[in-house]
Design a protein around this motif. Sequence first.
Motif, mmCIF file in Angstrom:
data_model
loop_
_atom_site.group_PDB
_atom_site.id
_atom_site.type_symbol
_atom_site.label_atom_id
_atom_site.label_comp_id
_atom_site.label_asym_id
_atom_site.label_seq_id
_atom_site.Cartn_x
_atom_site.Cartn_y
_atom_site.Cartn_z
ATOM 1 N N TYR A 259 0.826 -1.208 0.000
ATOM 2 C CA TYR A 259 0.000 0.000 0.000
ATOM 3 C C TYR A 259 0.863 1.263 0.000
ATOM 4 C CZ TYR A 259 -4.484 -2.265 0.893
ATOM 5 O OH TYR A 259 -5.626 -2.997 0.777
ATOM 6 N N SER A 260 0.376 2.280 -0.697
ATOM 7 C CA SER A 260 0.902 3.634 -0.555
ATOM 8 C C SER A 260 0.044 4.332 0.487
ATOM 9 C CB SER A 260 0.842 4.393 -1.890
ATOM 10 O OG SER A 260 1.674 3.786 -2.854
ATOM 11 N N ILE A 261 0.686 4.949 1.466
ATOM 12 C CA ILE A 261 -0.032 5.597 2.559
ATOM 13 C C ILE A 261 0.330 7.072 2.572
ATOM 14 C CG2 ILE A 261 -0.456 5.589 5.055
ATOM 15 C CD1 ILE A 261 0.515 2.693 5.099
ATOM 16 N N PHE A 262 -0.683 7.920 2.723
ATOM 17 C CA PHE A 262 -0.474 9.359 2.732
ATOM 18 C C PHE A 262 -1.026 9.945 4.031
ATOM 19 C CE2 PHE A 262 -0.871 7.920 -1.611
ATOM 20 C CZ PHE A 262 0.182 8.545 -2.262
ATOM 21 N N VAL A 263 -0.242 10.831 4.634
ATOM 22 C CA VAL A 263 -0.651 11.527 5.847
ATOM 23 C C VAL A 263 -1.447 12.769 5.438
ATOM 24 C CG1 VAL A 263 0.123 12.580 8.005
ATOM 25 C CG2 VAL A 263 1.463 10.746 6.965
ATOM 26 N N ILE A 264 -2.551 13.017 6.117
ATOM 27 C CA ILE A 264 -3.361 14.204 5.842
ATOM 28 C C ILE A 264 -2.932 15.317 6.790
ATOM 29 C CG2 ILE A 264 -5.689 15.151 5.728
ATOM 30 C CD1 ILE A 264 -5.079 12.973 3.680
ATOM 31 N N ARG A 265 -2.522 16.453 6.230
ATOM 32 C CA ARG A 265 -2.095 17.609 7.015
ATOM 33 C C ARG A 265 -3.065 18.771 6.799
ATOM 34 N NH1 ARG A 265 3.266 17.332 8.770
ATOM 35 N NH2 ARG A 265 3.505 15.251 9.665
ATOM 36 N N GLY A 266 -3.380 19.473 7.879
ATOM 37 C CA GLY A 266 -4.310 20.602 7.815
ATOM 38 C C GLY A 266 -5.480 20.367 8.754
ATOM 39 N N ASN A 267 -6.391 21.315 8.798
ATOM 40 C CA ASN A 267 -7.544 21.245 9.692
ATOM 41 C C ASN A 267 -8.732 20.628 8.973
ATOM 42 O OD1 ASN A 267 -6.208 22.532 11.892
ATOM 43 N ND2 ASN A 267 -6.551 24.523 10.908
ATOM 44 N N LEU A 268 -9.113 19.448 9.424
ATOM 45 C CA LEU A 268 -10.284 18.785 8.861
ATOM 46 C C LEU A 268 -11.558 19.514 9.294
ATOM 47 C CD1 LEU A 268 -9.130 15.140 9.601
ATOM 48 C CD2 LEU A 268 -9.529 16.068 7.319
ATOM 49 N N PRO A 269 -12.600 19.509 8.475
ATOM 50 C CA PRO A 269 -13.846 20.191 8.865
ATOM 51 C C PRO A 269 -14.466 19.540 10.101
ATOM 52 C CG PRO A 269 -14.167 18.875 6.872
ATOM 53 C CD PRO A 269 -12.701 18.900 7.122
ATOM 54 N N ASP A 270 -15.151 20.344 10.902
ATOM 55 C CA ASP A 270 -15.823 19.816 12.090
ATOM 56 C C ASP A 270 -16.887 18.808 11.678
ATOM 57 O OD1 ASP A 270 -14.320 21.416 13.767
ATOM 58 O OD2 ASP A 270 -15.772 23.063 13.728
ATOM 59 N N CYS A 271 -17.079 17.800 12.515
ATOM 60 C CA CYS A 271 -18.103 16.804 12.232
ATOM 61 C C CYS A 271 -18.703 16.305 13.541
ATOM 62 C CB CYS A 271 -17.536 15.625 11.430
ATOM 63 S SG CYS A 271 -16.276 14.674 12.292
ATOM 64 N N GLU A 272 -19.904 15.780 13.451
ATOM 65 C CA GLU A 272 -20.630 15.313 14.626
ATOM 66 C C GLU A 272 -19.892 14.188 15.333
ATOM 67 O OE1 GLU A 272 -24.880 13.115 15.759
ATOM 68 O OE2 GLU A 272 -24.476 13.799 13.707
ATOM 69 N N ALA A 273 -19.333 13.239 14.557
ATOM 70 C CA ALA A 273 -18.661 12.094 15.170
ATOM 71 C C ALA A 273 -17.469 12.535 16.009
ATOM 72 C CB ALA A 273 -18.221 11.118 14.084
ATOM 73 N N ASP A 274 -16.688 13.491 15.504
ATOM 74 C CA ASP A 274 -15.517 13.956 16.240
ATOM 75 C C ASP A 274 -15.940 14.644 17.540
ATOM 76 O OD1 ASP A 274 -12.614 14.347 16.368
ATOM 77 O OD2 ASP A 274 -13.075 16.471 16.133
ATOM 78 N N GLN A 275 -16.983 15.438 17.481
ATOM 79 C CA GLN A 275 -17.465 16.125 18.678
ATOM 80 C C GLN A 275 -17.999 15.140 19.706
ATOM 81 O OE1 GLN A 275 -20.351 18.874 17.153
ATOM 82 N NE2 GLN A 275 -18.840 20.168 16.115
#
Length: 314
Positions: A160-176
């Motif tokens: 697999y090629s794996i990529f790290v996501i950098r930056g601010n992800l949008p707010d979401c209900e699950a995260d809260q």
Amino acid sequence: MESIFHEKQEGSLCAQHCLNNLLQGEYFSPVELSSIAHQLDEEERMRMAEGGVQSEEYRTFLQQPSGNMDDSGFFSIQVISNALGVWGLEIVLFNSREYQQLRINPINEKAFICNYKEHWFTVRKLGQQWFNLNSLLTGPELISDTYLALFLAQLQQEGYSIFVIRGNLPDCEADQTLQIMRVEQLQRPKLIGEDETQRVSVQQVSDTTHTTDEGVLEEDEEELRKALALSRQHMEVEDEEADLRRAIQLSMQGSASPISETAGSSHDTSSIDTLNAEELRRRRQAYFDRQQLSHSADSHSAGGLKDSETKPDQ
């Protein structure tokens, strides 16, 4: 885990599912991703035209299919990168030497996207817990902090090629929600195709039982007789069962399964690779028929499940 957005596989739109599962919402459609792909194609065409529209390289380029999308719904890493750029997000190659030298603990990242043989899926942190949001699964799969590094290492080993996501992800209900509570998962989700195949196989056995006077094909009858014979001969060998399950998963995905249940299993699949499509279909059908027959026998037993106790014919 009802609050977690999990878009399941449709066709070959895994790139769309990967992005939407990452962003936790229906942010991208095939039409929008196709628009990004066409824009990239046009930019590449203009760069190639700088060398002369009469050049052999330019004519060859025009004859080649798009490298950013195809008719099946596949989209390239360039399309995904541009789509994430709309949200101020960027990707960094996790497999690269430069990133590995930073020695960052994966649990300190926010999300990863993974790719193998044109299949994309997301691994994301929601609240304080990690989840495998693979669109091929029936639901989100909980990944412990201690297992995350091993899970990613296993994916790397499988190509697999794996990529790290950098930056601010949008707010979401699950995260809260998961910021103030933790969830437990008693049973891991299955592959979508695995459940579908089992339901189809069960229905086929039922149909065969009730329509024997309606011209059932001899081949199907032979398969059923083989399954009955196997069920009477105590053929429930664990190694064979495991190989068949892996073969079924491989046949549904066209490649090694990315879920963690497969990650912990043996990598020796040489015996599976030698099976042709017809033989795999026969063995898979026999396996599911045997499972159904075993389940039917167990339902008449007052003592509960006894997988290996199949009585011989009287």
